[in-house]
Design a protein around this motif. Structure first.
Motif, short mmCIF file in Angstrom:
data_model
loop_
_atom_site.label_atom_id
_atom_site.label_comp_id
_atom_site.label_asym_id
_atom_site.label_seq_id
_atom_site.Cartn_x
_atom_site.Cartn_y
_atom_site.Cartn_z
N ALA A 135 0.81 -1.22 0.00
CA ALA A 135 0.00 0.00 0.00
C ALA A 135 0.85 1.27 0.00
O ALA A 135 0.30 2.37 -0.15
CB ALA A 135 -0.93 0.00 1.21
N ALA A 136 2.16 1.16 0.14
CA ALA A 136 3.02 2.35 0.11
C ALA A 136 2.83 3.09 -1.21
O ALA A 136 2.75 2.47 -2.27
CB ALA A 136 4.48 1.95 0.28
N VAL A 137 2.78 4.41 -1.16
CA VAL A 137 2.38 5.19 -2.32
C VAL A 137 3.31 4.99 -3.51
O VAL A 137 2.85 5.02 -4.65
CB VAL A 137 2.29 6.69 -1.94
N ASN A 138 4.58 4.78 -3.28
CA ASN A 138 5.51 4.61 -4.40
C ASN A 138 5.92 3.16 -4.63
O ASN A 138 6.84 2.88 -5.40
CB ASN A 138 6.78 5.46 -4.19
N CYS A 139 5.22 2.23 -3.98
CA CYS A 139 5.40 0.81 -4.28
C CYS A 139 4.59 0.49 -5.53
O CYS A 139 3.36 0.60 -5.52
CB CYS A 139 4.96 -0.07 -3.12
N ILE A 140 5.24 0.10 -6.60
CA ILE A 140 4.53 -0.19 -7.85
C ILE A 140 4.34 -1.68 -8.06
O ILE A 140 3.55 -2.09 -8.91
CB ILE A 140 5.27 0.41 -9.06
N GLY A 141 5.06 -2.51 -7.30
CA GLY A 141 4.95 -3.94 -7.46
C GLY A 141 5.63 -4.67 -6.32
O GLY A 141 6.37 -4.08 -5.52
N LEU A 142 5.37 -5.96 -6.24
CA LEU A 142 5.97 -6.81 -5.22
C LEU A 142 6.65 -8.00 -5.88
O LEU A 142 6.18 -8.51 -6.90
CB LEU A 142 4.92 -7.34 -4.24
N MET A 143 7.73 -8.44 -5.28
CA MET A 143 8.34 -9.72 -5.61
C MET A 143 8.60 -10.43 -4.30
O MET A 143 8.72 -9.80 -3.25
CB MET A 143 9.63 -9.51 -6.39
N TRP A 144 8.68 -11.72 -4.34
CA TRP A 144 8.97 -12.47 -3.13
C TRP A 144 10.23 -13.31 -3.34
O TRP A 144 10.65 -13.56 -4.46
CB TRP A 144 7.79 -13.36 -2.73
N GLY A 145 10.85 -13.72 -2.22
CA GLY A 145 12.03 -14.55 -2.29
C GLY A 145 12.00 -15.60 -1.20
O GLY A 145 11.58 -15.31 -0.08
N ALA A 146 12.45 -16.80 -1.53
CA ALA A 146 12.32 -17.91 -0.60
C ALA A 146 13.56 -18.13 0.26
O ALA A 146 13.44 -18.52 1.44
CB ALA A 146 12.02 -19.19 -1.37
N GLU A 147 14.74 -17.90 -0.28
CA GLU A 147 15.94 -18.33 0.44
C GLU A 147 16.22 -17.47 1.67
O GLU A 147 16.52 -17.99 2.75
CB GLU A 147 17.14 -18.33 -0.51
N ASP A 148 16.13 -16.14 1.53
CA ASP A 148 16.31 -15.28 2.70
C ASP A 148 15.20 -15.52 3.72
O ASP A 148 15.42 -15.43 4.93
CB ASP A 148 16.33 -13.82 2.29
N LEU A 149 14.00 -15.81 3.23
CA LEU A 149 12.89 -16.09 4.13
C LEU A 149 13.19 -17.30 5.01
O LEU A 149 13.04 -17.26 6.23
CB LEU A 149 11.61 -16.32 3.32
N VAL A 150 13.63 -18.38 4.38
CA VAL A 150 13.92 -19.60 5.13
C VAL A 150 15.10 -19.38 6.08
O VAL A 150 15.10 -19.87 7.21
CB VAL A 150 14.18 -20.77 4.17
N ALA A 151 16.09 -18.62 5.63
CA ALA A 151 17.21 -18.30 6.52
C ALA A 151 16.73 -17.54 7.75
O ALA A 151 17.18 -17.78 8.88
CB ALA A 151 18.27 -17.49 5.77
N GLY A 152 15.78 -16.62 7.53
CA GLY A 152 15.22 -15.86 8.64
C GLY A 152 14.40 -16.70 9.59
O GLY A 152 14.18 -16.32 10.76
N LEU A 153 13.94 -17.84 9.12
CA LEU A 153 13.20 -18.77 9.96
C LEU A 153 14.12 -19.71 10.73
O LEU A 153 13.66 -20.50 11.57
CB LEU A 153 12.24 -19.61 9.10
#
Length: 287
Positions: A135-153
């Protein structure tokens, strides 16, 4: 040179000109042109693809070897890091107007610089806050990533391995993050980019993920190797039969003034019409 301000950026919001977005290390300028020739979008990477010791050289190369800004995104380092501030400073000496912000976790870290931003959601906090980030005004799109996510878990693998059910496919938490990002993007009218398939030799796995991404309305898929580009493009390009069906649906809707009608025994209403329009939009956008 200066980057556009937020108001101008939003008036001319960037969209991927095609579905294949290829990462290129920013400290390898000899690869820039080749990447631009092969892919629809080049993501010049100042973060994970560049060692910390080489990032100053990468920023210098970014300035010295310009690419088409309409087909280029710059991945910048996470907010709050020294490299993040240096990345933003380097961008003021380029014509690039779209960034991909690594490890996005709050909307404030995106609005702070005002650049058109693809928020890369790849940490536990980022996934939980995906709706607010989108919802940030200058956010035009999203991407996701799995490897950093799993590392953070504190985990060790985003995908099932040999000897496990469905080896090579994502585990449930990664699938949840993927769905969360897609929903957050759609809810805020932003586009979504699917994550890279790291095993570039696994064409069957990439085909399956691209097929699913298209079915869920992703705008593009990121990749790490030029050999993946044709597979991604082919997956996003509707078949001749799909295009013919979509045109029949759109033409039928005009004939019946937007009312319900049927084609080959299939009832056509508003949601089906929108799906047909999406097929024709992909057909027009895919090279």
């Amino acid at each position: 040179m200066t980057t556009p301000n937020t108001v101008e950026s939003l008036e001319h919001s960037w969209m991927p000109p095609g579905p294949a977005m290829l990462f290129c290390p920013a400290d390898r300028p000899e690869r820039y042109i080749k990447a631009a020739e092969r892919a629809d979008v080049v993501i010049l990477d100042l973060e994970d693809a560049v060692s910390p010791d080489n990032r100053d050289d990468a920023r210098a190369a970014l300035i010295a070897h310009p690419l088409d800004p309409d087909r280029t995104v710059v991945r910048i380092n996470p907010a709050g890091t020294r490299d993040h501030a240096r990345d933003l400073a380097a961008l003021t000496d380029t014509h690039y107007r779209v960034v991909m912000q690594a490890k996005a976790e709050t909307p404030e870290t995106i609005t702070a610089h005002g650049l058109q931003t693809i928020a890369l959601v790849e940490t536990p906090l980022g996934v939980v806050a995906a709706n607010q980030i989108a919802a940030a005004v200058n956010c035009i799109g999203l991407m996701w990533g799995a490897e950093d996510l799993v590392a953070g878990l504190g985990g060790k693998s985003s995908r099932f391995g040999p000897g496990e059910p469905d080896p090579g496919t994502y585990r449930d938490v990664a699938r949840y993050a993927r769905a969360q990002v897609r929903l957050a993007a759609a809810a805020t009218g932003k586009f979504a980019v699917d994550a890279v398939h790291l095993d570039f030799r696994d064409e069957a796995g990439l085909v399956a993920e691209v097929t699913d991404a298209v079915a869920l309305g992703y705008a593009a898929t990121a990749c790490i190797h030029p050999s993946q580009v044709p597979t991604i493009r082919a997956g996003y390009q509707p078949t001749d039969d799909e295009i013919a069906w979509a045109r029949r649906v759109v033409d039928g809707s005009e004939e019946f003034h937007g009312g319900v009608f049927s084609i080959d025994g299939q009832m056509i209403d508003g949601p089906v019409l929108r799906q047909a329009e999406a097929v024709l939009s992909r057909a027009a956008a895919t090279p």
